[in-house]
Scaffold this motif. Structure first.
Motif, PDB file in Angstrom:
ATOM      1  N   TRP A 141       0.841  -1.205   0.000  1.00  0.00           N
ATOM      2  CA  TRP A 141       0.000   0.000   0.000  1.00  0.00           C
ATOM      3  C   TRP A 141       0.873   1.252   0.000  1.00  0.00           C
ATOM      4  CZ3 TRP A 141      -0.551   4.146   3.282  1.00  0.00           C
ATOM      5  CH2 TRP A 141      -1.678   4.946   3.092  1.00  0.00           C
ATOM      6  N   ALA A 142       1.956   1.211   0.744  1.00  0.00           N
ATOM      7  CA  ALA A 142       2.835   2.378   0.819  1.00  0.00           C
ATOM      8  C   ALA A 142       3.534   2.647  -0.502  1.00  0.00           C
ATOM      9  CB  ALA A 142       3.861   2.183   1.929  1.00  0.00           C
ATOM     10  N   LEU A 143       3.801   1.591  -1.282  1.00  0.00           N
ATOM     11  CA  LEU A 143       4.493   1.759  -2.565  1.00  0.00           C
ATOM     12  C   LEU A 143       3.547   2.125  -3.708  1.00  0.00           C
ATOM     13  CD1 LEU A 143       7.049  -1.196  -2.397  1.00  0.00           C
ATOM     14  CD2 LEU A 143       7.486   1.240  -2.023  1.00  0.00           C
ATOM     15  N   ALA A 144       2.224   2.063  -3.466  1.00  0.00           N
ATOM     16  CA  ALA A 144       1.277   2.449  -4.519  1.00  0.00           C
ATOM     17  C   ALA A 144       1.373   3.948  -4.777  1.00  0.00           C
ATOM     18  CB  ALA A 144      -0.141   2.070  -4.105  1.00  0.00           C
ATOM     19  N   ALA A 145       1.168   4.334  -6.033  1.00  0.00           N
ATOM     20  CA  ALA A 145       1.236   5.759  -6.395  1.00  0.00           C
ATOM     21  C   ALA A 145       0.151   6.532  -5.651  1.00  0.00           C
ATOM     22  CB  ALA A 145       1.069   5.924  -7.904  1.00  0.00           C
ATOM     23  N   PRO A 146       0.506   7.660  -5.030  1.00  0.00           N
ATOM     24  CA  PRO A 146      -0.501   8.434  -4.282  1.00  0.00           C
ATOM     25  C   PRO A 146      -1.511   9.088  -5.209  1.00  0.00           C
ATOM     26  CG  PRO A 146       1.581   9.619  -4.364  1.00  0.00           C
ATOM     27  CD  PRO A 146       1.836   8.266  -4.966  1.00  0.00           C
ATOM     28  N   ARG A 187       0.282  -5.920  -5.820  1.00  0.00           N
ATOM     29  CA  ARG A 187      -1.161  -5.946  -6.003  1.00  0.00           C
ATOM     30  C   ARG A 187      -1.876  -6.614  -4.824  1.00  0.00           C
ATOM     31  NH1 ARG A 187      -1.889  -7.386 -12.463  1.00  0.00           N
ATOM     32  NH2 ARG A 187      -0.362  -5.851 -13.210  1.00  0.00           N
ATOM     33  N   LEU A 188      -1.307  -6.438  -3.648  1.00  0.00           N
ATOM     34  CA  LEU A 188      -1.939  -6.926  -2.434  1.00  0.00           C
ATOM     35  C   LEU A 188      -2.835  -5.871  -1.795  1.00  0.00           C
ATOM     36  CD1 LEU A 188       1.073  -8.792  -0.764  1.00  0.00           C
ATOM     37  CD2 LEU A 188      -0.758  -9.757  -2.170  1.00  0.00           C
ATOM     38  N   ALA A 189      -2.626  -4.606  -2.108  1.00  0.00           N
ATOM     39  CA  ALA A 189      -3.402  -3.509  -1.541  1.00  0.00           C
ATOM     40  C   ALA A 189      -3.544  -2.415  -2.589  1.00  0.00           C
ATOM     41  CB  ALA A 189      -2.732  -2.966  -0.277  1.00  0.00           C
ATOM     42  N   PHE A 190      -4.479  -1.520  -2.364  1.00  0.00           N
ATOM     43  CA  PHE A 190      -4.693  -0.429  -3.318  1.00  0.00           C
ATOM     44  C   PHE A 190      -5.159   0.800  -2.559  1.00  0.00           C
ATOM     45  CE2 PHE A 190      -8.618  -2.921  -3.160  1.00  0.00           C
ATOM     46  CZ  PHE A 190      -9.567  -1.951  -2.832  1.00  0.00           C
ATOM     47  N   ARG A 191      -5.003   1.940  -3.232  1.00  0.00           N
ATOM     48  CA  ARG A 191      -5.499   3.215  -2.725  1.00  0.00           C
ATOM     49  C   ARG A 191      -6.720   3.619  -3.569  1.00  0.00           C
ATOM     50  NH1 ARG A 191      -1.150   6.558  -0.224  1.00  0.00           N
ATOM     51  NH2 ARG A 191       0.794   5.350  -0.238  1.00  0.00           N
ATOM     52  N   ALA A 211     -20.644  13.878 -18.005  1.00  0.00           N
ATOM     53  CA  ALA A 211     -19.790  12.784 -17.538  1.00  0.00           C
ATOM     54  C   ALA A 211     -20.086  12.501 -16.069  1.00  0.00           C
ATOM     55  CB  ALA A 211     -18.319  13.142 -17.718  1.00  0.00           C
ATOM     56  N   GLY A 212     -19.918  11.244 -15.691  1.00  0.00           N
ATOM     57  CA  GLY A 212     -20.151  10.847 -14.310  1.00  0.00           C
ATOM     58  C   GLY A 212     -18.887  10.956 -13.468  1.00  0.00           C
ATOM     59  N   VAL A 213     -18.837  10.159 -12.413  1.00  0.00           N
ATOM     60  CA  VAL A 213     -17.722  10.208 -11.468  1.00  0.00           C
ATOM     61  C   VAL A 213     -16.550   9.385 -11.991  1.00  0.00           C
ATOM     62  CG1 VAL A 213     -17.002   9.664  -9.110  1.00  0.00           C
ATOM     63  CG2 VAL A 213     -19.310  10.534  -9.543  1.00  0.00           C
ATOM     64  N   LEU A 214     -15.367   9.954 -11.886  1.00  0.00           N
ATOM     65  CA  LEU A 214     -14.134   9.250 -12.248  1.00  0.00           C
ATOM     66  C   LEU A 214     -13.613   8.520 -11.017  1.00  0.00           C
ATOM     67  CD1 LEU A 214     -11.731   8.658 -14.157  1.00  0.00           C
ATOM     68  CD2 LEU A 214     -10.714  10.798 -13.334  1.00  0.00           C
ATOM     69  N   THR A 215     -13.349   7.227 -11.163  1.00  0.00           N
ATOM     70  CA  THR A 215     -12.830   6.415 -10.064  1.00  0.00           C
ATOM     71  C   THR A 215     -11.494   5.806 -10.480  1.00  0.00           C
ATOM     72  OG1 THR A 215     -15.082   5.855  -9.400  1.00  0.00           O
ATOM     73  CG2 THR A 215     -13.315   4.507  -8.495  1.00  0.00           C
ATOM     74  N   VAL A 216     -10.461   6.022  -9.652  1.00  0.00           N
ATOM     75  CA  VAL A 216      -9.119   5.483  -9.907  1.00  0.00           C
ATOM     76  C   VAL A 216      -8.711   4.633  -8.705  1.00  0.00           C
ATOM     77  CG1 VAL A 216      -6.694   6.010 -10.358  1.00  0.00           C
ATOM     78  CG2 VAL A 216      -8.496   7.446 -11.362  1.00  0.00           C
ATOM     79  N   ARG A 217      -8.317   3.422  -8.967  1.00  0.00           N
ATOM     80  CA  ARG A 217      -7.830   2.507  -7.921  1.00  0.00           C
ATOM     81  C   ARG A 217      -6.352   2.242  -8.179  1.00  0.00           C
ATOM     82  NH1 ARG A 217     -11.264  -2.805  -6.652  1.00  0.00           N
ATOM     83  NH2 ARG A 217     -12.597  -1.170  -5.752  1.00  0.00           N
ATOM     84  N   SER A 218      -5.487   2.802  -7.313  1.00  0.00           N
ATOM     85  CA  SER A 218      -4.039   2.695  -7.477  1.00  0.00           C
ATOM     86  C   SER A 218      -3.519   1.493  -6.685  1.00  0.00           C
ATOM     87  CB  SER A 218      -3.361   3.981  -7.001  1.00  0.00           C
ATOM     88  OG  SER A 218      -1.956   3.863  -7.067  1.00  0.00           O
ATOM     89  N   HIS A 219      -2.932   0.508  -7.392  1.00  0.00           N
ATOM     90  CA  HIS A 219      -2.430  -0.715  -6.775  1.00  0.00           C
ATOM     91  C   HIS A 219      -0.942  -0.611  -6.485  1.00  0.00           C
ATOM     92  CE1 HIS A 219      -5.959  -3.412  -7.439  1.00  0.00           C
ATOM     93  NE2 HIS A 219      -6.232  -2.486  -8.346  1.00  0.00           N
TER      94      HIS A 219
END
Length: 436
Positions: free
Chosen positions: A41-46, A140-144, A128-136
Protein backbone atom coordinates in the motif's frame (compact mmCIF):
# COMPACT_ATOMS: atom_id res chain seq x y z
CA UNK A 1 -6.62 -5.50 0.73
CA UNK A 2 -7.10 -7.42 -2.54
CA UNK A 3 -8.01 -11.00 -3.30
CA UNK A 4 -4.30 -11.75 -3.67
CA UNK A 5 -3.71 -10.97 0.01
CA UNK A 6 -6.64 -13.17 0.97
CA UNK A 7 -5.22 -15.98 -1.17
CA UNK A 8 -1.86 -15.58 0.56
CA UNK A 9 -3.53 -15.89 3.96
CA UNK A 10 -5.36 -19.00 2.82
CA UNK A 11 -2.16 -20.60 1.57
CA UNK A 12 -0.48 -19.89 4.90
CA UNK A 13 -3.41 -21.36 6.81
CA UNK A 14 -3.02 -24.61 4.87
CA UNK A 15 0.50 -25.06 6.34
CA UNK A 16 -0.57 -24.63 9.97
CA UNK A 17 -0.81 -28.42 10.73
CA UNK A 18 2.95 -28.84 10.17
CA UNK A 19 3.88 -26.07 12.61
CA UNK A 20 5.06 -27.25 16.08
CA UNK A 21 3.06 -24.39 17.65
CA UNK A 22 -0.03 -23.63 15.55
CA UNK A 23 -0.96 -20.48 17.52
CA UNK A 24 2.50 -19.03 17.05
CA UNK A 25 2.27 -19.90 13.35
CA UNK A 26 -1.01 -17.97 12.99
CA UNK A 27 0.52 -14.91 14.60
CA UNK A 28 3.67 -15.02 12.48
CA UNK A 29 1.82 -15.68 9.25
CA UNK A 30 -0.76 -12.93 9.86
CA UNK A 31 1.94 -10.43 10.79
CA UNK A 32 3.94 -11.27 7.68
CA UNK A 33 0.95 -10.87 5.38
CA UNK A 34 -0.10 -7.61 7.01
CA UNK A 35 3.45 -6.33 6.69
CA UNK A 36 3.47 -7.16 2.98
CA UNK A 37 0.07 -5.52 2.51
CA UNK A 38 1.20 -2.36 4.33
CA UNK A 39 4.39 -2.22 2.29
CA UNK A 40 2.49 -2.74 -0.94
CA UNK A 41 0.00 0.00 0.00
CA UNK A 42 2.84 2.38 0.82
CA UNK A 43 4.49 1.76 -2.56
CA UNK A 44 1.28 2.45 -4.52
CA UNK A 45 1.24 5.76 -6.39
CA UNK A 46 -0.50 8.43 -4.28
CA UNK A 47 -3.84 9.66 -5.60
CA UNK A 48 -3.17 13.32 -4.77
CA UNK A 49 -0.37 13.31 -7.36
CA UNK A 50 -2.75 12.31 -10.17
CA UNK A 51 -4.36 14.91 -12.43
CA UNK A 52 -7.26 14.14 -14.78
CA UNK A 53 -8.30 16.27 -17.76
CA UNK A 54 -10.57 15.71 -20.75
CA UNK A 55 -10.44 16.72 -24.41
CA UNK A 56 -12.67 15.91 -27.33
CA UNK A 57 -16.06 16.68 -28.85
CA UNK A 58 -18.48 19.04 -27.18
CA UNK A 59 -21.44 18.40 -29.47
CA UNK A 60 -22.73 15.64 -31.74
CA UNK A 61 -25.90 15.09 -33.72
CA UNK A 62 -28.29 12.44 -32.48
CA UNK A 63 -27.34 9.22 -34.22
CA UNK A 64 -23.67 10.20 -34.54
CA UNK A 65 -20.61 9.22 -32.52
CA UNK A 66 -18.39 11.51 -30.47
CA UNK A 67 -15.01 10.84 -28.88
CA UNK A 68 -13.97 12.24 -25.49
CA UNK A 69 -10.48 11.38 -24.22
CA UNK A 70 -9.50 11.22 -20.56
CA UNK A 71 -5.88 12.18 -19.82
CA UNK A 72 -4.54 10.80 -16.52
CA UNK A 73 -1.20 12.38 -15.57
CA UNK A 74 1.07 10.76 -12.96
CA UNK A 75 3.11 13.50 -11.27
CA UNK A 76 4.45 11.26 -8.51
CA UNK A 77 7.83 9.53 -8.41
CA UNK A 78 6.25 6.07 -8.39
CA UNK A 79 4.88 3.95 -11.18
CA UNK A 80 1.10 4.07 -11.34
CA UNK A 81 -0.64 0.71 -11.59
CA UNK A 82 -4.31 1.51 -11.67
CA UNK A 83 -7.78 0.45 -12.69
CA UNK A 84 -9.84 3.36 -14.04
CA UNK A 85 -13.59 3.69 -14.39
CA UNK A 86 -14.72 6.77 -16.35
CA UNK A 87 -18.49 6.76 -15.84
CA UNK A 88 -21.10 8.49 -18.03
CA UNK A 89 -24.88 8.65 -17.81
CA UNK A 90 -26.45 5.55 -19.43
CA UNK A 91 -28.11 7.47 -22.29
CA UNK A 92 -24.68 8.71 -23.43
CA UNK A 93 -23.92 5.24 -24.83
CA UNK A 94 -20.31 5.26 -23.57
CA UNK A 95 -17.98 2.61 -25.00
CA UNK A 96 -14.45 2.99 -23.57
CA UNK A 97 -11.56 1.79 -25.71
CA UNK A 98 -9.94 0.47 -22.51
CA UNK A 99 -12.32 -1.77 -20.49
CA UNK A 100 -12.83 -0.59 -16.87
CA UNK A 101 -11.10 -3.64 -15.31
CA UNK A 102 -7.90 -3.29 -17.31
CA UNK A 103 -4.73 -2.62 -15.28
CA UNK A 104 -2.92 0.47 -16.57
CA UNK A 105 0.75 1.18 -16.01
CA UNK A 106 1.92 4.80 -16.12
CA UNK A 107 5.55 5.70 -15.53
CA UNK A 108 6.49 8.60 -13.22
CA UNK A 109 5.75 11.83 -15.06
CA UNK A 110 3.80 9.95 -17.75
CA UNK A 111 0.26 10.42 -19.05
CA UNK A 112 -2.32 7.74 -19.88
CA UNK A 113 -4.91 8.50 -22.57
CA UNK A 114 -8.26 6.75 -22.31
CA UNK A 115 -10.60 7.46 -25.26
CA UNK A 116 -14.35 6.93 -24.81
CA UNK A 117 -16.70 6.70 -27.79
CA UNK A 118 -20.16 8.11 -27.12
CA UNK A 119 -23.23 7.14 -29.17
CA UNK A 120 -26.09 8.98 -27.42
CA UNK A 121 -29.60 7.58 -27.60
CA UNK A 122 -31.39 10.82 -26.68
CA UNK A 123 -31.21 14.49 -27.52
CA UNK A 124 -29.99 16.92 -24.84
CA UNK A 125 -27.02 17.40 -22.54
CA UNK A 126 -25.13 14.26 -21.46
CA UNK A 127 -22.73 14.94 -18.55
CA UNK A 128 -19.79 12.78 -17.54
CA UNK A 129 -20.15 10.85 -14.31
CA UNK A 130 -17.72 10.21 -11.47
CA UNK A 131 -14.13 9.25 -12.25
CA UNK A 132 -12.83 6.41 -10.06
CA UNK A 133 -9.12 5.48 -9.91
CA UNK A 134 -7.83 2.51 -7.92
CA UNK A 135 -4.04 2.69 -7.48
CA UNK A 136 -2.43 -0.72 -6.77
CA UNK A 137 0.91 -1.51 -5.21
CA UNK A 138 3.61 -3.48 -7.11
CA UNK A 139 2.51 -6.77 -5.45
CA UNK A 140 -1.16 -5.95 -6.00
CA UNK A 141 -1.94 -6.93 -2.43
CA UNK A 142 -3.40 -3.51 -1.54
CA UNK A 143 -4.69 -0.43 -3.32
CA UNK A 144 -5.50 3.21 -2.73
CA UNK A 145 -8.97 4.50 -3.61
CA UNK A 146 -10.60 7.65 -2.35
CA UNK A 147 -13.69 9.57 -3.43
CA UNK A 148 -12.81 12.82 -5.14
CA UNK A 149 -9.18 11.83 -5.80
CA UNK A 150 -8.26 12.70 -8.46
CA UNK A 151 -10.91 15.34 -9.05
CA UNK A 152 -13.42 14.41 -11.75
CA UNK A 153 -12.93 16.75 -14.73
CA UNK A 154 -16.34 18.18 -15.76
CA UNK A 155 -17.51 17.55 -19.31
CA UNK A 156 -20.90 17.80 -20.98
CA UNK A 157 -21.70 16.50 -24.44
CA UNK A 158 -24.57 18.33 -26.14
CA UNK A 159 -26.59 16.01 -28.36
CA UNK A 160 -28.14 18.06 -31.18
CA UNK A 161 -31.35 17.18 -33.05
CA UNK A 162 -31.01 14.95 -36.09
CA UNK A 163 -32.61 17.46 -38.48
CA UNK A 164 -33.81 14.69 -40.79
CA UNK A 165 -36.02 17.16 -42.66
CA UNK A 166 -32.88 18.74 -44.13
CA UNK A 167 -33.36 16.46 -47.12
CA UNK A 168 -36.43 18.53 -48.11
CA UNK A 169 -34.50 21.82 -48.14
CA UNK A 170 -33.16 21.74 -51.76
CA UNK A 171 -36.64 21.23 -53.19
CA UNK A 172 -38.12 23.99 -51.01
CA UNK A 173 -35.31 26.37 -51.94
CA UNK A 174 -35.97 25.71 -55.63
CA UNK A 175 -39.59 26.72 -55.12
CA UNK A 176 -38.45 29.75 -53.16
CA UNK A 177 -36.26 30.90 -56.04
CA UNK A 178 -39.26 30.75 -58.36
CA UNK A 179 -41.34 32.77 -55.93
CA UNK A 180 -38.54 35.23 -55.17
CA UNK A 181 -38.09 36.29 -58.76
CA UNK A 182 -35.06 34.37 -60.01
CA UNK A 183 -37.57 33.03 -62.51
CA UNK A 184 -39.88 35.93 -63.33
CA UNK A 185 -43.33 35.61 -61.81
CA UNK A 186 -46.39 37.44 -62.92
CA UNK A 187 -49.23 38.95 -61.03
CA UNK A 188 -49.73 41.32 -58.21
CA UNK A 189 -51.26 40.98 -54.83
CA UNK A 190 -51.32 42.27 -51.33
CA UNK A 191 -47.91 42.50 -49.68
CA UNK A 192 -45.79 42.41 -52.87
CA UNK A 193 -43.13 44.89 -53.96
CA UNK A 194 -42.56 46.39 -57.42
CA UNK A 195 -39.67 44.72 -59.25
CA UNK A 196 -39.28 45.69 -62.93
CA UNK A 197 -41.12 46.66 -66.10
CA UNK A 198 -41.32 44.37 -69.12
CA UNK A 199 -43.28 44.08 -72.36
CA UNK A 200 -46.80 42.74 -72.21
CA UNK A 201 -47.33 39.15 -73.37
CA UNK A 202 -50.54 37.27 -73.88
CA UNK A 203 -51.82 35.96 -70.58
CA UNK A 204 -50.59 38.83 -68.39
CA UNK A 205 -53.03 40.37 -65.96
CA UNK A 206 -54.26 43.63 -67.48
CA UNK A 207 -54.27 45.14 -63.99
CA UNK A 208 -50.47 44.96 -64.09
CA UNK A 209 -50.23 47.31 -67.10
CA UNK A 210 -48.35 50.53 -66.32
CA UNK A 211 -50.20 53.00 -68.58
CA UNK A 212 -47.86 55.94 -68.00
CA UNK A 213 -44.75 53.92 -68.84
CA UNK A 214 -46.57 52.44 -71.84
CA UNK A 215 -47.39 55.93 -73.13
CA UNK A 216 -43.76 57.04 -72.85
CA UNK A 217 -42.45 53.92 -74.62
CA UNK A 218 -45.24 53.62 -77.18
CA UNK A 219 -45.52 50.00 -76.11
CA UNK A 220 -47.57 48.10 -73.58
CA UNK A 221 -45.52 47.53 -70.43
CA UNK A 222 -46.50 45.58 -67.32
CA UNK A 223 -45.16 45.69 -63.83
CA UNK A 224 -43.61 42.59 -62.34
CA UNK A 225 -43.79 42.01 -58.63
CA UNK A 226 -41.76 40.08 -56.14
CA UNK A 227 -42.65 39.01 -52.62
CA UNK A 228 -41.59 41.33 -49.86
CA UNK A 229 -38.37 40.50 -48.07
CA UNK A 230 -37.44 41.07 -44.47
CA UNK A 231 -40.74 39.64 -43.27
CA UNK A 232 -40.92 38.37 -39.70
CA UNK A 233 -41.43 34.77 -38.68
CA UNK A 234 -41.93 33.65 -35.07
CA UNK A 235 -41.71 29.94 -34.24
CA UNK A 236 -43.21 28.98 -30.88
CA UNK A 237 -42.49 25.54 -29.44
CA UNK A 238 -45.00 24.23 -26.92
CA UNK A 239 -42.98 22.25 -24.37
CA UNK A 240 -45.93 21.45 -22.10
CA UNK A 241 -47.35 18.04 -21.26
CA UNK A 242 -48.83 17.44 -24.73
CA UNK A 243 -45.33 17.63 -26.23
CA UNK A 244 -44.31 14.54 -24.24
CA UNK A 245 -46.70 12.25 -26.12
CA UNK A 246 -44.76 9.78 -28.23
CA UNK A 247 -45.76 9.72 -31.89
CA UNK A 248 -43.95 6.84 -33.51
CA UNK A 249 -40.46 6.48 -32.08
CA UNK A 250 -39.99 9.96 -30.61
CA UNK A 251 -41.82 12.59 -28.54
CA UNK A 252 -44.03 15.10 -30.27
CA UNK A 253 -41.57 17.84 -29.25
CA UNK A 254 -38.80 16.28 -31.35
CA UNK A 255 -41.07 16.30 -34.41
CA UNK A 256 -41.87 19.97 -33.80
CA UNK A 257 -38.18 20.84 -33.43
CA UNK A 258 -37.36 19.13 -36.73
CA UNK A 259 -40.12 21.05 -38.52
CA UNK A 260 -39.03 24.34 -36.91
CA UNK A 261 -35.46 23.82 -38.10
CA UNK A 262 -36.55 23.29 -41.71
CA UNK A 263 -38.84 26.33 -41.57
CA UNK A 264 -36.09 28.47 -40.05
CA UNK A 265 -33.52 27.42 -42.65
CA UNK A 266 -35.98 28.19 -45.45
CA UNK A 267 -37.07 31.55 -44.07
CA UNK A 268 -33.49 32.65 -43.38
CA UNK A 269 -32.57 31.91 -47.01
CA UNK A 270 -35.62 33.92 -48.08
CA UNK A 271 -34.25 36.97 -46.27
CA UNK A 272 -36.87 36.94 -43.52
CA UNK A 273 -36.16 37.58 -39.84
CA UNK A 274 -36.78 34.51 -37.68
CA UNK A 275 -37.33 34.45 -33.92
CA UNK A 276 -37.96 31.34 -31.87
CA UNK A 277 -38.92 30.71 -28.30
CA UNK A 278 -40.08 27.69 -26.34
CA UNK A 279 -42.44 27.86 -23.41
CA UNK A 280 -44.78 25.93 -21.16
CA UNK A 281 -45.52 27.39 -17.73
CA UNK A 282 -42.30 29.42 -18.07
CA UNK A 283 -40.08 30.56 -20.92
CA UNK A 284 -37.56 27.81 -21.73
CA UNK A 285 -35.47 29.14 -24.62
CA UNK A 286 -35.22 32.24 -26.80
CA UNK A 287 -33.39 32.82 -30.08
CA UNK A 288 -33.63 36.10 -32.00
CA UNK A 289 -32.97 36.58 -35.69
CA UNK A 290 -29.93 38.82 -35.42
CA UNK A 291 -26.81 37.48 -37.10
CA UNK A 292 -28.56 35.49 -39.80
CA UNK A 293 -25.52 33.51 -41.04
CA UNK A 294 -25.23 31.84 -37.64
CA UNK A 295 -28.96 31.75 -36.90
CA UNK A 296 -29.52 28.08 -37.64
CA UNK A 297 -26.49 26.98 -35.62
CA UNK A 298 -27.61 29.07 -32.63
CA UNK A 299 -31.13 27.75 -32.92
CA UNK A 300 -29.99 24.12 -33.03
CA UNK A 301 -27.84 24.67 -29.96
CA UNK A 302 -30.71 26.37 -28.09
CA UNK A 303 -33.35 23.71 -28.74
CA UNK A 304 -31.06 20.72 -28.13
CA UNK A 305 -31.52 20.59 -24.32
CA UNK A 306 -35.29 21.20 -24.43
CA UNK A 307 -37.35 18.47 -22.77
CA UNK A 308 -41.13 18.20 -22.30
CA UNK A 309 -42.42 19.47 -18.97
CA UNK A 310 -45.40 17.70 -17.43
CA UNK A 311 -47.34 20.93 -16.86
CA UNK A 312 -50.11 22.76 -18.68
CA UNK A 313 -48.88 25.32 -21.17
CA UNK A 314 -49.62 28.91 -20.23
CA UNK A 315 -50.91 30.30 -23.53
CA UNK A 316 -51.49 33.66 -21.86
CA UNK A 317 -47.72 33.78 -21.37
CA UNK A 318 -47.12 32.68 -24.97
CA UNK A 319 -49.45 35.32 -26.44
CA UNK A 320 -48.01 38.00 -24.18
CA UNK A 321 -44.44 37.19 -25.25
CA UNK A 322 -45.34 37.30 -28.95
CA UNK A 323 -47.21 40.59 -28.63
CA UNK A 324 -44.43 42.13 -26.54
CA UNK A 325 -41.60 41.05 -28.82
CA UNK A 326 -43.19 41.58 -32.24
CA UNK A 327 -44.64 45.02 -32.88
CA UNK A 328 -44.78 44.54 -36.64
CA UNK A 329 -47.17 42.10 -38.27
CA UNK A 330 -45.52 38.67 -38.30
CA UNK A 331 -46.19 35.08 -39.21
CA UNK A 332 -46.53 33.19 -35.91
CA UNK A 333 -46.20 29.41 -36.18
CA UNK A 334 -47.23 27.63 -32.99
CA UNK A 335 -46.11 24.02 -32.75
CA UNK A 336 -48.54 22.35 -30.38
CA UNK A 337 -51.18 19.60 -30.23
CA UNK A 338 -54.79 19.82 -31.38
CA UNK A 339 -56.10 18.83 -27.97
CA UNK A 340 -59.49 20.17 -26.98
CA UNK A 341 -58.65 20.59 -23.30
CA UNK A 342 -55.34 22.39 -23.74
CA UNK A 343 -56.33 24.67 -26.63
CA UNK A 344 -59.96 25.19 -25.70
CA UNK A 345 -59.21 26.43 -22.20
CA UNK A 346 -55.81 27.97 -22.84
CA UNK A 347 -55.34 29.22 -26.41
CA UNK A 348 -58.84 30.13 -27.65
CA UNK A 349 -59.43 32.85 -25.01
CA UNK A 350 -56.23 34.72 -26.00
CA UNK A 351 -56.34 33.93 -29.72
CA UNK A 352 -58.39 36.98 -30.81
CA UNK A 353 -55.71 39.37 -29.46
CA UNK A 354 -52.96 37.40 -31.18
CA UNK A 355 -54.75 36.94 -34.52
CA UNK A 356 -55.72 40.62 -34.67
CA UNK A 357 -52.08 41.66 -35.01
CA UNK A 358 -50.35 38.64 -36.53
CA UNK A 359 -50.92 35.89 -39.04
CA UNK A 360 -51.19 32.69 -36.96
CA UNK A 361 -50.50 29.12 -38.07
CA UNK A 362 -51.05 26.13 -35.79
CA UNK A 363 -48.73 23.23 -36.66
CA UNK A 364 -49.74 19.92 -35.12
CA UNK A 365 -48.92 16.29 -35.70
CA UNK A 366 -51.48 13.54 -35.29
CA UNK A 367 -50.97 10.00 -34.14
CA UNK A 368 -51.61 7.47 -36.95
CA UNK A 369 -52.63 4.96 -34.28
CA UNK A 370 -55.93 6.83 -33.88
CA UNK A 371 -56.70 6.56 -37.58
CA UNK A 372 -55.73 2.89 -37.53
CA UNK A 373 -58.17 2.19 -34.70
CA UNK A 374 -61.04 3.70 -36.68
CA UNK A 375 -60.46 1.62 -39.80
CA UNK A 376 -59.43 -1.73 -38.29
CA UNK A 377 -62.35 -4.14 -37.84
CA UNK A 378 -62.87 -4.95 -34.14
CA UNK A 379 -62.12 -8.55 -33.21
CA UNK A 380 -62.78 -8.26 -29.46
CA UNK A 381 -64.99 -6.12 -27.18
CA UNK A 382 -61.96 -4.07 -26.11
CA UNK A 383 -61.26 -3.22 -29.77
CA UNK A 384 -64.74 -1.71 -30.09
CA UNK A 385 -64.17 0.50 -27.05
CA UNK A 386 -60.77 1.58 -28.43
CA UNK A 387 -62.33 2.41 -31.81
CA UNK A 388 -65.06 4.46 -30.13
CA UNK A 389 -62.45 6.39 -28.14
CA UNK A 390 -60.46 7.02 -31.33
CA UNK A 391 -63.55 8.35 -33.13
CA UNK A 392 -64.27 10.66 -30.21
CA UNK A 393 -60.68 11.95 -30.17
CA UNK A 394 -60.79 12.65 -33.91
CA UNK A 395 -64.12 14.43 -33.56
CA UNK A 396 -62.66 16.66 -30.84
CA UNK A 397 -59.74 17.49 -33.14
CA UNK A 398 -62.18 18.50 -35.86
CA UNK A 399 -64.05 20.78 -33.44
CA UNK A 400 -60.82 22.41 -32.32
CA UNK A 401 -59.73 22.88 -35.93
CA UNK A 402 -63.06 24.52 -36.80
CA UNK A 403 -62.86 26.82 -33.78
CA UNK A 404 -59.36 27.92 -34.75
CA UNK A 405 -60.37 28.51 -38.37
CA UNK A 406 -63.17 30.85 -37.27
CA UNK A 407 -60.46 33.16 -35.91
CA UNK A 408 -58.62 33.17 -39.25
CA UNK A 409 -55.98 30.72 -38.07
CA UNK A 410 -54.38 28.34 -40.58
CA UNK A 411 -54.22 24.82 -39.17
CA UNK A 412 -51.61 22.36 -40.43
CA UNK A 413 -52.39 18.84 -39.19
CA UNK A 414 -50.05 16.22 -40.63
CA UNK A 415 -48.40 12.91 -39.72
CA UNK A 416 -45.07 13.13 -37.95
CA UNK A 417 -43.03 12.31 -41.06
CA UNK A 418 -44.88 14.94 -43.14
CA UNK A 419 -45.15 17.84 -40.69
CA UNK A 420 -41.87 19.53 -41.67
CA UNK A 421 -42.43 19.62 -45.47
CA UNK A 422 -46.11 20.50 -45.03
CA UNK A 423 -45.41 23.51 -42.81
CA UNK A 424 -42.68 24.60 -45.25
CA UNK A 425 -45.19 24.40 -48.11
CA UNK A 426 -47.63 26.50 -46.09
CA UNK A 427 -44.95 29.15 -45.57
CA UNK A 428 -44.11 29.22 -49.29
CA UNK A 429 -47.80 29.47 -50.22
CA UNK A 430 -48.39 32.39 -47.86
CA UNK A 431 -45.23 34.08 -49.15
CA UNK A 432 -46.26 33.70 -52.78
CA UNK A 433 -49.67 35.21 -51.97
CA UNK A 434 -48.09 38.08 -50.05
CA UNK A 435 -49.92 37.14 -46.84
CA UNK A 436 -46.96 37.11 -44.45
Amino acid sequence: MTWRAALLLGAGAATLPVWPAPFLGVVVMTAAVLLLVALDWALAAPLHALTATRTGDRAVRLGGTATVTLHLANASGRTLRAQVRDAWVPSAGAQPDVPPGTMLTVDPGGVATLPVRLSPARRGDRPAGVLTVRSHGPLRLAFRQRAGRPATPPWTLRVLPRFDSRRHLPEKLARLRVIDGVQVTRGRGHGTEFDTLREYVVGDDVRSIDWRASARRSDVLVRTWRPERDRRLVCVLDTGRTSAVRVGDEPRLDTAIDAALLLTALAARAGDRVDLFAADAVLRATVTGSGRPALLARLVDAVAPLQPALVETDFELVAGEVLRRERRRSLVVLFTALEAGALGEGLLPVLPRLAARHRVVIAATHDPVLTGLTVAPPTAPDDAYAAAAAWRALAERDRVRAALSRHGVTVVDAPADRLAPTIADTYLRLKSLGQL
